[in-house]
Structure formats: structure tokens, C-alpha cells
Scaffold this motif. Structure first.
Motif, PDB file in Angstrom:
ATOM      1  N   UNK A  53      10.490  93.477 -25.762  1.00 54.78           N
ATOM      2  CA  UNK A  53       9.270  92.755 -25.402  1.00 54.78           C
ATOM      3  C   UNK A  53       9.431  91.301 -25.809  1.00 54.78           C
ATOM      4  N   UNK A  54       9.094  90.395 -24.896  1.00 57.77           N
ATOM      5  CA  UNK A  54       9.117  88.960 -25.163  1.00 57.77           C
ATOM      6  C   UNK A  54       7.678  88.523 -25.407  1.00 57.77           C
ATOM      7  N   UNK A  55       7.381  88.123 -26.632  1.00 58.04           N
ATOM      8  CA  UNK A  55       6.028  87.719 -27.006  1.00 58.04           C
ATOM      9  C   UNK A  55       6.011  86.201 -27.114  1.00 58.04           C
ATOM     10  N   UNK A  56       5.151  85.574 -26.314  1.00 63.42           N
ATOM     11  CA  UNK A  56       5.048  84.120 -26.292  1.00 63.42           C
ATOM     12  C   UNK A  56       3.702  83.692 -26.862  1.00 63.42           C
ATOM     13  N   UNK A  57       3.733  82.839 -27.882  1.00 63.70           N
ATOM     14  CA  UNK A  57       2.525  82.242 -28.428  1.00 63.70           C
ATOM     15  C   UNK A  57       2.354  80.876 -27.785  1.00 63.70           C
ATOM     16  N   UNK A  58       1.212  80.678 -27.120  1.00 65.48           N
ATOM     17  CA  UNK A  58       0.949  79.449 -26.378  1.00 65.48           C
ATOM     18  C   UNK A  58      -0.393  78.865 -26.784  1.00 65.48           C
ATOM     19  N   UNK A  59      -0.613  77.624 -26.360  1.00 68.35           N
ATOM     20  CA  UNK A  59      -1.924  76.995 -26.514  1.00 68.35           C
ATOM     21  C   UNK A  59      -2.285  76.315 -25.194  1.00 68.35           C
ATOM     22  N   UNK A  60      -3.548  75.980 -25.040  1.00 70.75           N
ATOM     23  CA  UNK A  60      -4.059  75.494 -23.760  1.00 70.75           C
ATOM     24  C   UNK A  60      -3.407  74.195 -23.298  1.00 70.75           C
ATOM     25  N   UNK A  91      -6.777  81.684 -30.188  1.00 77.67           N
ATOM     26  CA  UNK A  91      -7.711  82.807 -30.244  1.00 77.67           C
ATOM     27  C   UNK A  91      -7.239  83.927 -31.167  1.00 77.67           C
ATOM     28  N   UNK A  92      -6.010  83.837 -31.650  1.00 75.63           N
ATOM     29  CA  UNK A  92      -5.427  84.885 -32.498  1.00 75.63           C
ATOM     30  C   UNK A  92      -4.868  84.288 -33.779  1.00 75.63           C
ATOM     31  N   UNK A  93      -5.685  83.550 -34.499  1.00 70.67           N
ATOM     32  CA  UNK A  93      -5.217  82.825 -35.684  1.00 70.67           C
ATOM     33  C   UNK A  93      -4.723  83.746 -36.802  1.00 70.67           C
ATOM     34  N   UNK A  94      -5.323  84.924 -36.945  1.00 72.62           N
ATOM     35  CA  UNK A  94      -4.856  85.853 -37.984  1.00 72.62           C
ATOM     36  C   UNK A  94      -3.420  86.282 -37.716  1.00 72.62           C
ATOM     37  N   UNK A  95      -3.115  86.601 -36.467  1.00 74.39           N
ATOM     38  CA  UNK A  95      -1.759  87.001 -36.096  1.00 74.39           C
ATOM     39  C   UNK A  95      -0.792  85.827 -36.232  1.00 74.39           C
ATOM     40  N   UNK A  96      -1.237  84.640 -35.877  1.00 71.49           N
ATOM     41  CA  UNK A  96      -0.415  83.428 -36.013  1.00 71.49           C
ATOM     42  C   UNK A  96      -0.048  83.209 -37.475  1.00 71.49           C
ATOM     43  N   UNK A  97      -1.016  83.355 -38.364  1.00 68.07           N
ATOM     44  CA  UNK A  97      -0.750  83.178 -39.799  1.00 68.07           C
ATOM     45  C   UNK A  97       0.176  84.268 -40.332  1.00 68.07           C
ATOM     46  N   UNK A  98      -0.064  85.494 -39.917  1.00 65.45           N
ATOM     47  CA  UNK A  98       0.739  86.621 -40.387  1.00 65.45           C
ATOM     48  C   UNK A  98       2.207  86.469 -39.981  1.00 65.45           C
ATOM     49  N   UNK A  99       2.452  85.955 -38.775  1.00 65.85           N
ATOM     50  CA  UNK A  99       3.815  85.826 -38.262  1.00 65.85           C
ATOM     51  C   UNK A  99       4.425  84.454 -38.522  1.00 65.85           C
ATOM     52  N   UNK A 100       3.684  83.582 -39.199  1.00 63.27           N
ATOM     53  CA  UNK A 100       4.192  82.254 -39.559  1.00 63.27           C
ATOM     54  C   UNK A 100       4.576  81.442 -38.321  1.00 63.27           C
ATOM     55  N   UNK A 101       3.668  81.410 -37.336  1.00 61.41           N
ATOM     56  CA  UNK A 101       3.866  80.619 -36.122  1.00 61.41           C
ATOM     57  C   UNK A 101       3.393  79.206 -36.434  1.00 61.41           C
ATOM     58  N   UNK A 102       4.295  78.227 -36.351  1.00 60.54           N
ATOM     59  CA  UNK A 102       3.966  76.858 -36.731  1.00 60.54           C
ATOM     60  C   UNK A 102       3.754  75.929 -35.551  1.00 60.54           C
ATOM     61  N   UNK A 103       4.310  76.268 -34.371  1.00 60.68           N
ATOM     62  CA  UNK A 103       4.109  75.428 -33.200  1.00 60.68           C
ATOM     63  C   UNK A 103       4.202  76.276 -31.946  1.00 60.68           C
ATOM     64  N   UNK A 104       3.694  75.720 -30.852  1.00 56.87           N
ATOM     65  CA  UNK A 104       3.776  76.414 -29.571  1.00 56.87           C
ATOM     66  C   UNK A 104       4.668  75.615 -28.644  1.00 56.87           C
ATOM     67  N   UNK A 105       5.425  76.264 -27.793  1.00 57.65           N
ATOM     68  CA  UNK A 105       5.563  77.714 -27.695  1.00 57.65           C
ATOM     69  C   UNK A 105       6.502  78.266 -28.757  1.00 57.65           C
ATOM     70  N   UNK A 106       6.166  79.451 -29.236  1.00 58.20           N
ATOM     71  CA  UNK A 106       7.064  80.228 -30.084  1.00 58.20           C
ATOM     72  C   UNK A 106       7.245  81.567 -29.388  1.00 58.20           C
ATOM     73  N   UNK A 107       8.480  82.001 -29.272  1.00 56.95           N
ATOM     74  CA  UNK A 107       8.809  83.259 -28.602  1.00 56.95           C
ATOM     75  C   UNK A 107       9.411  84.211 -29.630  1.00 56.95           C
ATOM     76  N   UNK A 108       8.870  85.418 -29.669  1.00 59.55           N
ATOM     77  CA  UNK A 108       9.425  86.483 -30.499  1.00 59.55           C
ATOM     78  C   UNK A 108      10.044  87.519 -29.581  1.00 59.55           C
TER      79      UNK A 108
END
Length: 137
Positions: A53-60, A91-108
């Protein structure tokens, strides 16, 4: 004369930093802090892919996020059993903090069990994503 020396030193330092950031951006790599982290359908809001699974964290307002969405969609369409999930970081700040996402895009890159096996910050190259998916299987 001192002002000129300071100006040249600042320009050299800024150039070196820019080159370093450009080389690191988009590289798919293993991070030690990702060991043991798992994501499931409950966190993602969608089912995991059969193989990866390719998980992409994005912002508007993220321009590279649109290009990353296209690249990951193409990879998911090319490789059977691979799913692409896009998550709005705002919209998913708890998950962002848990996974240590610092910038967008970040792909897991997740394996079939939902473990984080690779990570890329910035816009990844298609060949790097395909290689990471191959290693996740």
C-alpha cells in the motif's frame, strides 16, 4: 570588503543547503524510527493492498502533492495488488504526529501486513517507488 566576504559566505552556505535538500527530496529510504509501526484499514479509511500500500500524506495547497498523486496512481495501476491511499494531513493531525510526518508530500510504503517499510519526503520518482514496492513484497 567585509560585507562582500559575508555575502559570499552566506551565498555559499545557502547554495550548499539547497543542493543537499534537493538531493534528499523524494528519495525512498528506510528509517529506523519506522520499525514496528503498522497501519490498518481503521487508520487509513480504506483497505490495504494485497501486496503493498502506498500511503500519501498531502495538504490542500501543496503543488508537488498533485504530481505525487499521479505517480503513485500510475504505480498502483501498473503493479497488481498495490493500493494507493491519500490522506489529508490537516484533517488527520493525530496520525501525522504519530508517524512523524514533517512535510507534504510524504509517502509511506506499507507491506501486505501494514508495516511501514519505506518512506519518502517530497515528490518521489516512479522508478524509486516501483523498487520500494518490489522490496515490500
Amino acid at each position: 570588503m567585509t560585507g562582500l566576504v559575508v555575502c559570499v559566505a552566506v551565498l555559499a552556505a545557502a547554495s550548499a543547503y539547497g543542493v543537499l535538500q534537493r538531493r534528499r527530496s523524494g528519495r525512498v529510504r528506510v528509517r529506523g524510527r519506522d520499525d514496528g509501526k503498522r497501519l490498518g484499514a481503521a487508520e487509513l479509511g480504506e483497505e490495504l493492498g494485497e501486496r503493498a500500500t502506498l500511503v500519501q500524506f498531502s495538504s490542500a495547497f501543496c503543488a508537488p502533492c498533485r504530481a505525487t498523486r499521479r505517480v503513485l496512481g500510475e504505480v498502483a495501476g501498473m503493479v497488481p495488488g498495490v493500493a494507493h491511499v491519500e490522506i489529508d494531513a490537516e484533517k488527520n493531525l493525530d496520525l501525522v504526529r504519530e508517524l512523524d510526518i514533517l512535510k507534504t508530500p510524504t509517502v509511506l510504503v506499507l507491506d501486505a501486513d501494514g508495516r511501514v517499510v519505506r518512506r519518502a519526503t517530497g515528490q518521489p520518482r516512479k522508478a524509486d517507488v516501483i523498487a520500494a514496492v518490489g522490496e515490500a513484497v
